[in-house]
Design a protein around this motif. Structure first.
Motif, mmCIF file in Angstrom:
data_model
loop_
_atom_site.group_PDB
_atom_site.id
_atom_site.type_symbol
_atom_site.label_atom_id
_atom_site.label_comp_id
_atom_site.label_asym_id
_atom_site.label_seq_id
_atom_site.Cartn_x
_atom_site.Cartn_y
_atom_site.Cartn_z
ATOM 1 N N UNK A 199 0.716 -1.089 0.130
ATOM 2 C CA UNK A 199 -0.182 0.057 -0.138
ATOM 3 C C UNK A 199 0.748 1.263 -0.082
ATOM 4 N N UNK A 200 0.569 1.992 -0.944
ATOM 5 C CA UNK A 200 1.576 3.158 -1.443
ATOM 6 C C UNK A 200 1.029 4.553 -0.987
ATOM 7 N N UNK A 201 1.645 5.479 -0.240
ATOM 8 C CA UNK A 201 1.252 6.688 0.060
ATOM 9 C C UNK A 201 1.215 7.417 -1.108
ATOM 10 N N UNK A 202 -0.112 8.371 -1.277
ATOM 11 C CA UNK A 202 -0.249 9.237 -2.853
ATOM 12 C C UNK A 202 0.812 10.526 -2.617
ATOM 13 N N UNK A 203 1.123 10.713 -1.426
ATOM 14 C CA UNK A 203 1.765 12.220 -1.254
ATOM 15 C C UNK A 203 3.135 11.967 -1.599
ATOM 16 N N UNK A 204 3.611 13.242 -2.247
ATOM 17 C CA UNK A 204 4.969 13.371 -2.440
ATOM 18 C C UNK A 204 5.695 13.787 -1.206
ATOM 19 N N UNK A 205 6.929 13.423 -1.164
ATOM 20 C CA UNK A 205 7.813 13.795 0.117
ATOM 21 C C UNK A 205 7.770 15.324 0.215
ATOM 22 N N UNK A 206 7.699 15.492 1.308
ATOM 23 C CA UNK A 206 7.881 17.224 1.958
ATOM 24 C C UNK A 206 7.984 17.185 3.270
ATOM 25 N N UNK A 207 9.382 17.375 3.613
ATOM 26 C CA UNK A 207 10.424 17.817 2.622
ATOM 27 C C UNK A 207 11.177 16.574 1.817
ATOM 28 N N UNK A 208 12.074 16.739 0.970
ATOM 29 C CA UNK A 208 12.756 15.597 0.470
ATOM 30 C C UNK A 208 13.724 15.219 1.718
ATOM 31 N N UNK A 209 13.827 13.710 1.771
ATOM 32 C CA UNK A 209 14.537 13.263 3.017
ATOM 33 C C UNK A 209 16.051 13.265 2.578
ATOM 34 N N UNK A 210 17.003 13.238 3.532
ATOM 35 C CA UNK A 210 18.562 13.375 3.287
ATOM 36 C C UNK A 210 18.662 11.915 2.322
ATOM 37 N N UNK A 211 19.456 12.350 1.368
ATOM 38 C CA UNK A 211 19.664 11.272 0.531
ATOM 39 C C UNK A 211 20.772 10.147 0.951
ATOM 40 N N UNK A 212 20.758 8.952 0.354
ATOM 41 C CA UNK A 212 21.814 7.956 0.987
ATOM 42 C C UNK A 212 23.148 8.573 1.041
ATOM 43 N N UNK A 213 23.452 9.195 -0.127
ATOM 44 C CA UNK A 213 24.957 9.690 -0.235
ATOM 45 C C UNK A 213 25.247 10.618 0.709
ATOM 46 N N UNK A 214 24.321 11.482 0.989
ATOM 47 C CA UNK A 214 24.443 12.582 2.091
ATOM 48 C C UNK A 214 24.353 11.947 3.410
ATOM 49 N N UNK A 215 23.704 10.867 3.528
ATOM 50 C CA UNK A 215 23.648 10.286 4.793
ATOM 51 C C UNK A 215 25.077 9.408 5.331
ATOM 52 N N UNK A 216 25.662 8.922 4.273
ATOM 53 C CA UNK A 216 26.675 8.118 4.536
ATOM 54 C C UNK A 216 28.061 8.609 5.358
ATOM 55 N N UNK A 217 28.474 9.788 5.245
ATOM 56 C CA UNK A 217 29.485 10.453 5.852
ATOM 57 C C UNK A 217 29.153 10.464 7.424
ATOM 58 N N UNK A 218 27.928 10.551 7.721
ATOM 59 C CA UNK A 218 27.364 10.923 9.284
ATOM 60 C C UNK A 218 27.294 9.529 10.026
ATOM 61 N N UNK A 219 27.827 8.289 9.077
ATOM 62 C CA UNK A 219 27.664 7.092 9.749
ATOM 63 C C UNK A 219 28.589 6.805 10.790
ATOM 64 N N UNK A 220 29.888 7.475 10.229
ATOM 65 C CA UNK A 220 31.251 7.036 11.133
ATOM 66 C C UNK A 220 30.907 7.727 12.492
ATOM 67 N N UNK A 221 31.696 6.816 13.571
ATOM 68 C CA UNK A 221 32.654 5.625 13.318
ATOM 69 C C UNK A 221 32.069 4.354 13.023
ATOM 70 N N UNK A 222 30.745 4.001 12.974
ATOM 71 C CA UNK A 222 30.241 2.853 12.827
ATOM 72 C C UNK A 222 30.879 2.263 11.624
ATOM 73 N N UNK A 223 31.101 0.753 11.551
ATOM 74 C CA UNK A 223 31.590 0.397 10.077
ATOM 75 C C UNK A 223 30.516 0.355 9.214
ATOM 76 N N UNK A 224 30.897 0.478 7.848
ATOM 77 C CA UNK A 224 29.907 0.374 6.872
ATOM 78 C C UNK A 224 30.419 -0.691 5.565
ATOM 79 N N UNK A 225 29.531 -1.501 5.212
ATOM 80 C CA UNK A 225 29.655 -2.378 3.902
ATOM 81 C C UNK A 225 28.642 -2.001 2.963
ATOM 82 N N UNK A 226 29.261 -1.878 1.692
ATOM 83 C CA UNK A 226 28.170 -1.375 0.538
ATOM 84 C C UNK A 226 28.459 -2.501 -0.125
ATOM 85 N N UNK A 227 27.503 -3.347 -0.468
ATOM 86 C CA UNK A 227 27.600 -4.567 -1.540
ATOM 87 C C UNK A 227 26.566 -4.287 -2.674
#
Length: 286
Positions: free
Chosen positions: A202-230
């Motif tokens: 079941x998918x919501x009909x509303x657009x994102x508002x605001x647009x969430x943080x993108x994955x690429x923008x999020x990644x630098x904030x993850x440190x110091x937790x180790x990250x694996x990208x597959x």
């Protein structure tokens, strides 16, 4: 509707092990911070080994203190065979929590395709901690891969390792035919009908508002937790510039595996890849 805290068990179909002495799974409904009921399953690890330096392949058993929280891809749910297979492989390395994102399967609400789903994952992680696990590794696939990245960035210190499989690096990508079909499914009324009745989503009909943080923008904030990208080199949804963008954003705290011959997400990740992910997390989660 109750305003209980995130991760609160709203309704349980199986009593916990400490009450019954049983060794089987627990199935329950958690409540997200915004009040959505999230269908969730806990599978205890097979047995116990003492440290990450002695993984199951060395003849020992999985760690009692490590739990994997698995975030499925769009149109998946906790009962889908590919999600159960992922849980089964990871159980060789620790306990596993699986759940259905909002709008999927028996969970409440409607899918926001990666935005509010961070709240669902947060509830599952809190539940996993509450079950007594000292170490939590999140493992996400496709949409779930973007969610684990944003969750770790927005909730620092709540997880000990992050694994993102087949995730996008940026929003609104339409460069492949599967992604153009997915955008039709999400943005068109007739597409949302197909999602509801054909894909149990079941998918919501509303657009994102605001647009969430993108994955690429999020990644630098993850440190110091180790990250694996597959990512698979035959992924039909997101080409290799996506994982490379994520890896570049991660810098020294991220690791990239490009898997030869692998396609997209859970169905394409074979048991060997999943087992290597489990061993990586057992070592990296501290």
């Amino acid at each position: 509707m109750s305003n209980g805290p995130a991760g609160h068990v709203a309704r349980s179909t199986v009593r916990p092990n400490y009450e019954t002495g049983r060794q089987g799974p627990i199935r329950t409904f958690l409540r997200s911070a915004d009040g959505i009921l999230i269908d969730s399953v806990y599978d205890p690890g097979a047995v116990v080994y003492e440290s990450a330096e002695n993984p199951p392949d060395a003849g020992r058993s999985p760690s009692r203190d490590l739990v994997f929280v698995v975030a499925h891809g769009f149109t998946g749910d906790v009962d889908r065979p590919h999600v159960r297979r992922v849980a089964g492989v990871l159980r060789a390395h620790g306990a596993v929590v699986t759940f259905s994102f909002r709008g999927h399967g028996r969970s409440g609400g409607r899918s926001t395709v990666g935005d509010k789903e961070v709240l669902d994952l947060a509830a599952a992680v809190e539940w996993a901690r509450g079950l007594g696990h000292a170490r939590v590794a999140t493992v996400g696939f496709s949409m779930g891969g973007s969610v684990v990245l944003r969750h770790a960035a927005l909730h620092p210190g709540t997880v000990d390792a992050v694994v993102s499989v087949s995730a996008p690096a940026r929003w609104y990508y339409r460069g492949t035919a599967p992604m153009r079909r997915l955008h039709w499914l999400v943005t068109r009324p007739e597409g949302r009908l197909v999602g509801r009745y054909g894909l149990r989503t079941r998918i919501h009909h509303r657009d994102w508002d605001p647009v969430p943080l993108s994955p690429a923008e999020a990644v630098p904030r993850i440190a110091p937790a180790p990250l694996l990208i597959v990512h698979g080199d035959r992924d039909g949804y997101f080409p290799l510039d996506h994982p490379r963008m994520l890896a570049e954003a991660a810098g020294d705290h991220g690791e990239l595996w490009v898997e030869a011959g692998m396609g997209h997400a859970e169905n394409a990740a074979d048991d060997g890849v999943l087992s290597r992910i489990g061993r990586w997390a057992a070592v990296k989660a501290g």
